[in-house]
Design a protein around this motif. Sequence first.
Motif, mmCIF file in Angstrom:
data_model
loop_
_atom_site.group_PDB
_atom_site.id
_atom_site.type_symbol
_atom_site.label_atom_id
_atom_site.label_comp_id
_atom_site.label_asym_id
_atom_site.label_seq_id
_atom_site.Cartn_x
_atom_site.Cartn_y
_atom_site.Cartn_z
ATOM 1 N N GLY A 93 2.473 5.045 -3.718
ATOM 2 C CA GLY A 93 2.500 6.399 -3.186
ATOM 3 C C GLY A 93 3.203 6.481 -1.847
ATOM 4 N N SER A 94 3.523 7.703 -1.435
ATOM 5 C CA SER A 94 4.184 7.960 -0.160
ATOM 6 C C SER A 94 3.425 9.071 0.570
ATOM 7 C CB SER A 94 5.646 8.357 -0.390
ATOM 8 O OG SER A 94 5.722 9.495 -1.240
ATOM 9 N N GLU A 95 3.901 9.418 1.742
ATOM 10 C CA GLU A 95 3.150 10.327 2.610
ATOM 11 C C GLU A 95 2.872 11.678 1.961
ATOM 12 O OE1 GLU A 95 3.811 12.262 7.025
ATOM 13 O OE2 GLU A 95 4.574 10.243 6.638
ATOM 14 N N HIS A 96 3.843 12.212 1.219
ATOM 15 C CA HIS A 96 3.672 13.528 0.611
ATOM 16 C C HIS A 96 3.392 13.446 -0.885
ATOM 17 C CE1 HIS A 96 6.229 13.956 4.236
ATOM 18 N NE2 HIS A 96 5.363 14.923 4.486
ATOM 19 N N ALA A 97 3.163 12.233 -1.355
ATOM 20 C CA ALA A 97 2.750 12.003 -2.746
ATOM 21 C C ALA A 97 1.835 10.773 -2.761
ATOM 22 C CB ALA A 97 3.969 11.788 -3.635
ATOM 23 N N PRO A 98 0.688 10.861 -2.074
ATOM 24 C CA PRO A 98 -0.174 9.683 -1.931
ATOM 25 C C PRO A 98 -0.886 9.308 -3.218
ATOM 26 C CG PRO A 98 -1.240 11.622 -1.018
ATOM 27 C CD PRO A 98 0.146 12.043 -1.408
ATOM 28 N N ASP A 99 -1.488 8.123 -3.192
ATOM 29 C CA ASP A 99 -2.312 7.652 -4.305
ATOM 30 C C ASP A 99 -1.568 7.746 -5.637
ATOM 31 O OD1 ASP A 99 -4.515 6.587 -5.606
ATOM 32 O OD2 ASP A 99 -5.502 8.531 -5.826
ATOM 33 N N PHE A 149 0.912 2.576 3.691
ATOM 34 C CA PHE A 149 0.452 1.216 3.410
ATOM 35 C C PHE A 149 -0.990 1.056 3.911
ATOM 36 C CE2 PHE A 149 4.995 -0.725 3.778
ATOM 37 C CZ PHE A 149 5.350 -0.032 2.630
ATOM 38 N N ASN A 150 -1.870 0.496 3.085
ATOM 39 C CA ASN A 150 -3.247 0.260 3.507
ATOM 40 C C ASN A 150 -3.757 -1.033 2.909
ATOM 41 O OD1 ASN A 150 -5.087 0.949 0.988
ATOM 42 N ND2 ASN A 150 -3.498 2.544 1.073
ATOM 43 N N GLN A 151 -4.741 -1.619 3.551
ATOM 44 C CA GLN A 151 -5.219 -2.953 3.183
ATOM 45 C C GLN A 151 -5.854 -2.976 1.798
ATOM 46 O OE1 GLN A 151 -4.516 -5.411 5.371
ATOM 47 N NE2 GLN A 151 -5.128 -6.903 3.800
ATOM 48 N N LYS A 152 -6.578 -1.919 1.431
ATOM 49 C CA LYS A 152 -7.256 -1.893 0.133
ATOM 50 C C LYS A 152 -6.248 -1.956 -1.011
ATOM 51 C CE LYS A 152 -10.522 0.765 -2.659
ATOM 52 N NZ LYS A 152 -11.332 2.016 -2.752
ATOM 53 N N MET A 181 5.078 -6.758 4.512
ATOM 54 C CA MET A 181 5.570 -5.671 3.663
ATOM 55 C C MET A 181 6.305 -4.630 4.503
ATOM 56 S SD MET A 181 4.653 -6.626 0.603
ATOM 57 C CE MET A 181 4.959 -8.311 1.160
ATOM 58 N N ARG A 182 5.753 -4.340 5.675
ATOM 59 C CA ARG A 182 6.418 -3.366 6.556
ATOM 60 C C ARG A 182 7.772 -3.904 7.028
ATOM 61 N NH1 ARG A 182 0.834 -2.833 8.800
ATOM 62 N NH2 ARG A 182 0.015 -0.854 8.001
ATOM 63 N N ASP A 183 7.825 -5.199 7.310
ATOM 64 C CA ASP A 183 9.098 -5.810 7.710
ATOM 65 C C ASP A 183 10.121 -5.726 6.580
ATOM 66 O OD1 ASP A 183 8.289 -6.451 10.247
ATOM 67 O OD2 ASP A 183 7.779 -8.534 9.786
#
Length: 941
Positions: free
Chosen positions: A93-99, A151-154, A214-216
Motif C-alpha cells: 500500500g501507499s499513502e493514499h491507498a493504504p493497506d 512502511f511499518n514494522q508489522k 527497505m527505505r534505502d
Amino acid sequence: MKKINLFVALLLLVRFLFAQDITEPTFIAKYGDNQLDIPYEKWELPNGLTILVHEDHSDPIVYLGVTYHTGSARETHGKTGYAHFFEHILCMGSEHAPDKGQWNFVEQAGGMTNASTSWDQTNYFQVFPSNYLERIMFLESDRMGYCYNEFNQKAFEAQRGAVKNEKIERCHTPLSMFMILEKLFVDFFPADHPYNWPIIGYVEDLDRANLDDMRDWLKRWYGPNNATLVVSGDVNTKEVIALANKYFSGIPRGEPVRKMRKQPVRLSSDIYTSYVDPYTGVPMTIMAFPTVHDGHKDAPAIELLAELLAGGKSSPFYQKFVKSDKAIQASISPFQLELAGLLAVQYIPRPSMEMYTDEANFFSDINNSLRKALDDFEKEGFSDEDLQRIKSQYEASFIEGYETVAGKAQAITSYSIYNGNRINVSDELNGYLSVTKEDIMRVYTKYIKNKNAVILDIKTSNPFSEQKDSLISFNPYMPEVIKRDPQYEGLEYHRPVEEIDRNNPPNILAPKSVKVPEYYIDKFENGIDIIGMHTESPIIKILIDIEGGRLVESKKGIAGMTASLMNEGTKNFTTEDISKELDKIGSSISFMSGRTSNSILISSLGENIDKTLEILEEKLFNPGFNTEDFERLKKNKIQDEENVEKNRQAVASRVFRKKLFGDNPYGGHPVKKNIKKIKIKDLQKYYTSNYSPNVTDIVIVSNFSREDILNKLDFLRKWKTKEVIISSAFDFPVEEPTQIYICDFPGATQSTVLIGHRSVKYDYNGEAFRNKILNYPLGGNGLTSRLSKIREEGGETYGVGSYFSNDKYGGSFTIGSNISTKGTVKSIAELIELTEEYINNGVSEEELSLTKQNMINSELMGYESNYDKLFLLLSIISNDLPKDYSEQQKVIINNMQRSNIDKLAKESINPNEFIIVIAGNKYVIQEELKGLGYKITEIKY
C-alpha cells in the motif's frame, strides 16, 4: 568517425544545458512500421520517467505497468534478496491507498495485478477494464511517490515470513529450477559477479534486513528516472501522456543510476559441483557454457544452435539419448541476461543402481556422453532444411507471443530498456531469420567446441544410506563483516510537489458494454458437435475434446498412456518424420488425457492449416502403437509415479481427492503397480473403443469463415461412431466428522495442507454458481480475502486460498496452502476459525459490493487471447450453456443480498465434516496436532 562522435557530444551538451527548461513531456519516437511490429510511441517526462504507449482497441482492456531497472544484480553479499523483499513491501500500500489499497482496487475492478523481480528489473503491473485507466494511473503513481511513509514494522515482519516461505515453497520441490539456478550460479559466476546469488536471497540475509534497508532501496533505485511506464491496450496515446504528466510529473527525479557494465564469464578450466536433492527420484546433470548477454549479435545464432541440437524429436540429442532410452530428458536452454549469458545442457538420465553403487563413474559417463554428442555436431552437421525448420518455429511463436496487451507491453518494455539493435518485433525476428549455417558453426566453435563448462550433478538420496539428506541454501561467500555500502549514505526521501488533490481520487468512467463474443454451432452426421469463433489472429487453434478419459478405463493408467503413444509415430510415418513436418510449418499437434476426457490441441498459422490437418488425419486415424515407443513411455510413466511419491504437493492432492470421492475412476489415480500391468494391446483396445465422434466436441478459433474452416475439417465426417458407455454414478465415501489424514515427509520444512469436503455438481445458474460468489470474500480474492490473514499477519505461508470446483460428475470445496512446519497446526486452527467466523457472522456489505464488482467487471478478461476464447467455447459446448448464460449470471450476481450469502454459507460449507490432509513432517507436528481434537490417521503413500 571523429566527426560523428563530435556531433553526438554536442547534442548531449545542448540537451544538458537546456534540460532545466523542459517542463512538458518530450516525444522521443514512434515505432512499428512493419506488419509484424507492435506500433508504439516513446515519451519522457522532465523527471526522467520513460513512457511507452501502444494502442489496441480489440478489447476494452488495458495493461499498465511500471518497470524499475533494478533487480538482485544491484545487491551485495550479506544483503541479498532485498530487491524481491522490497517488491513485497511495495505491494502493501501507499499513502493514499493504504493497506493493499491498490491491490484491492484492481481486484474490485475485475482486473489482475501482480509484481515480479528478476536479476535485472522489478515489474509492477495490472490488467483491467479500460474505463479504470485514470484511477489505476493515480494509484501506480502513488506507489512510486508516496509509499515511503507507509512502511511499518508489522507489515515488514509479515512479508519477511512470506518471502522465507516462498523460498521454501519454490526450492523444496523435485528438481526445483530455483534451487538448480541457485547452486549453478554460485559456481558459474565469480563471487563478485552480480548474478552470483539467488534473486530471492539467502535466509540469513533476509533475517538481517530491517526497515531502513527497505527505505534505502526505495531512495536509491525507485526514482522515475530509473523507471519505465508502459500502457498497452484500449487507450488514446495523447490521453495517456496527459494522465502520466498529471500524476507522475510531480515526483522528483531520483538518484542517478548508471548502467552496469557487461560482465561475461570466462572459465580457465571445467568446474565440477554437486548437491543432493532429497525431493527427487531421478538425478540430473547441468553442463553450463559461458556465452553472451541479451542483445549481443551472437545471441540469435546461439539460440538456434540450441534448437538444432536438442529441439524436437528429430534433434540429435533426442535421438541419441531419449529415443535410445538412455535418458528421460535431454534439452538445451540459453540464458541471456543483461550482463552475461550461458548455455545450459540439461540431462535427466534413466536411473540405475549404478548411481548408488558407483556414483563417480555414473556421472562421469554422463559427462563424457554429453561432450561426445556436442563434438558429434561438428562431424554430423545439419542441413539447410533443418535450419529453416527451426526458423519457421520461431516465426510462428513470435506471432502468437504478442496477441495479448500484456505480451505486447512486456515486449516493448524489453526493447526500450535493453534495446541493443532491437526496437520492435521485426528487428528481433530478423535477427533469427538472418542467421546462416556459417553463423551457427561460428558460435558453436566460439562458445561450445572444446570449451570449459560448469558441470552440476544433482543426486538423489541414497536408499542404502542411513543418513537423512536435507537441502540447505547457504552463502559460501558470506563476508565476515558486513559493511554499509557507501552509495546508500546521505540518501533523502523527497515528497512529491504537485497541485492535484490525492485525497480525492479521480472518478471512474462508465464501462464499455461487454458481451460474450459471437460464435457459431454446427454438427456433423456422425455426432461431432462443433462450436467456433472468428478472430483476427493468424494463429488457428482447434481443440478436439473426446469425453471419457479415465472414466472409461478398463485398467488404471491406460487413457494417459494411449495419449502419450499417439504423440509418437503412425502406421505410415515415424515420430521423427512427423516432428520434422510439423516443425517446418511451425505447427503443433498434442494428444492429452484427463480425468473426464481425452483431447487434441492443434495450433497452426492460417496459411499452413491444410498441411497441419493432413498430419492430424494421419495421427488420429492411423496411430502406430510402436512397441519400442510403448516400452520407453511405460518406463517414463513408472518413473513419474516414483517421483510423485517424493512430491509433497502431489501426494497431498491425490490423497485429498481419494478421500473426497473414493478410489474409483473419478477419485483415484494410477500408481506404479497399475502402470506395470499395462500391455500395448490395452492401449489399442482403449483407442478403438473410446476415440469416437459421437462423444466428441470440436472447438475452433480461426480467421477463416465458418464455411471454409468446416470444409477443411470435412475428413472428420468419415470417423466411424462407436457405443461409448460413460458412467456418471460413483459410490462416493460416506461423510464423516472432521478428521486429519497425515502423509509423513521426514525433514520437510513445509506442510502442504488441504481442507474441505464434497460439494454440488456444475451448474451455471444454480447453487454451484452461487457458491463461487460465496467463496470470493472468504478465499477467492487473493491477498485481500479473509483467509489471507495467515500470510499477511502471521507470515506462515506464501499463499492461501479457497475454491469450489465442479463438473457434471461431482464437486468439492477446498482450502489450500503450503505452510511452514512450525506454523502448520496454528494455521490450520486459524483457517478453520476464519471459515467458521465467516459462516456464523456473515459477509459484510463492503465485501459483497467488492465481490459483485469483481465478478461482473472480470468477465471481459476471459475473452482476449485465442486460448481464452478456446476454453470459453469449450465450457459453452460441453455444459450446453444458452446464448444468454452470461446475462443470467449478471442478474444473479446483482440480486445477491447479504442474507443470501449468509444462508448459502451455512448450507454449502460444513466445518464439522472437513477432510484435512497434511503432507509434512509428522515427527515435528504430530503432538501439537492432537490438540486440535480431531481423529488422526496416517496414510502410507
